[in-house]
Design an enzyme around this catalytic site. Structure first.
Site, short mmCIF file in Angstrom:
data_model
loop_
_atom_site.label_atom_id
_atom_site.label_comp_id
_atom_site.label_asym_id
_atom_site.label_seq_id
_atom_site.Cartn_x
_atom_site.Cartn_y
_atom_site.Cartn_z
N ASN A 1 -2.01 0.17 6.92
CA ASN A 1 -1.51 -0.87 7.47
C ASN A 1 -0.41 -2.01 6.45
O ASN A 1 -0.50 -3.03 6.33
CB ASN A 1 -2.57 -1.80 8.04
CG ASN A 1 -3.59 -2.47 6.78
OD1 ASN A 1 -3.42 -2.05 5.62
ND2 ASN A 1 -4.71 -3.07 7.21
N LYS B 1 0.84 -1.38 -0.13
CA LYS B 1 -0.02 -0.11 -0.09
C LYS B 1 0.82 1.23 0.14
O LYS B 1 1.92 1.23 0.29
CB LYS B 1 -1.05 -0.06 0.97
CG LYS B 1 -1.91 -1.27 1.14
CD LYS B 1 -2.68 -1.04 2.36
CE LYS B 1 -3.88 -2.18 2.13
NZ LYS B 1 -4.76 -2.36 3.27
N HIS C 1 -2.04 -5.50 1.50
CA HIS C 1 -3.33 -6.26 1.24
C HIS C 1 -3.05 -7.49 0.72
O HIS C 1 -1.83 -7.80 -0.05
CB HIS C 1 -4.16 -5.61 0.24
CG HIS C 1 -5.23 -6.35 -0.12
ND1 HIS C 1 -6.56 -6.24 0.42
CD2 HIS C 1 -5.54 -7.36 -1.22
CE1 HIS C 1 -7.03 -7.30 -0.42
NE2 HIS C 1 -6.67 -7.74 -1.40
N ARG D 1 3.17 -6.02 8.84
CA ARG D 1 2.42 -4.98 9.73
C ARG D 1 3.01 -4.60 10.74
O ARG D 1 2.93 -3.48 11.07
CB ARG D 1 0.78 -5.44 9.71
CG ARG D 1 0.26 -5.50 8.58
CD ARG D 1 -1.06 -5.84 8.41
NE ARG D 1 -2.18 -5.57 7.21
CZ ARG D 1 -3.24 -6.52 6.90
NH1 ARG D 1 -3.43 -7.54 7.60
NH2 ARG D 1 -3.61 -6.21 5.74
#
Length: 140
Positions: A114, A11, A117, A104
């Site tokens: 976080n 992300k 994915h 994470r």
């Protein structure tokens, strides 16, 4: 043991921290092969369609805005029990609850930002992979 494919997204927060290589190293050390990869800046429409399953949830708008806030790195991982293995590497959705040494726990700042994915099941993995990659872009 079953050879599987799963979709992984690094992300915007983790891309900004310049930890793509460290995350890739963890995939490879766990026996997962990266068989497709691309960096992309998602449009709002792309993010909304990808996360459509969450459209009625209160966090949907914030999730979409976060996912379009910068580039993401999208990859297809392949290996024995790839879905479960990737989810184990990622750790709990909330980094405060993630085990030490997970992606994470090491790289995420919050439940929203976080870091990664990962597909949660074989059917969603197949759907998510098709969303971002054509068959000619996958080498495995």
């Amino acid at each position: 043991m079953t050879k599987q494919r799963t979709l992984s997204i690094i992300k915007p927060d983790a891309v900004e921290k310049n930890v793509i290589g460290e995350i890739y190293s963890r995939f490879e050390k766990a026996g997962l092969r990266i068989i497709a990869a691309k960096m992309k800046h998602l449009s709002k429409a792309e993010a909304e369609r990808f996360y459509a399953v969450h459209k009625d949830r209160p966090f949907f708008s914030a999730l979409v805005e976060f996912m379009i806030s910068g580039p993401v790195m999208i990859q297809v991982l392949e290996g024995e029990n790839a879905i479960a293995k990737n989810r184990e590497l990622m750790g709990a959705t909330n980094p405060k609850e993630a085990k030490a040494g997970t992606i994470r726990a090491d790289f995420a700042d919050s439940i929203d930002a976080n870091a990664v994915h990962g597909s949660d099941a074989e059917d969603t993995a197949a759907q998510e992979i098709r969303y971002f990659f054509s068959d000619t872009e996958i080498f495995g």
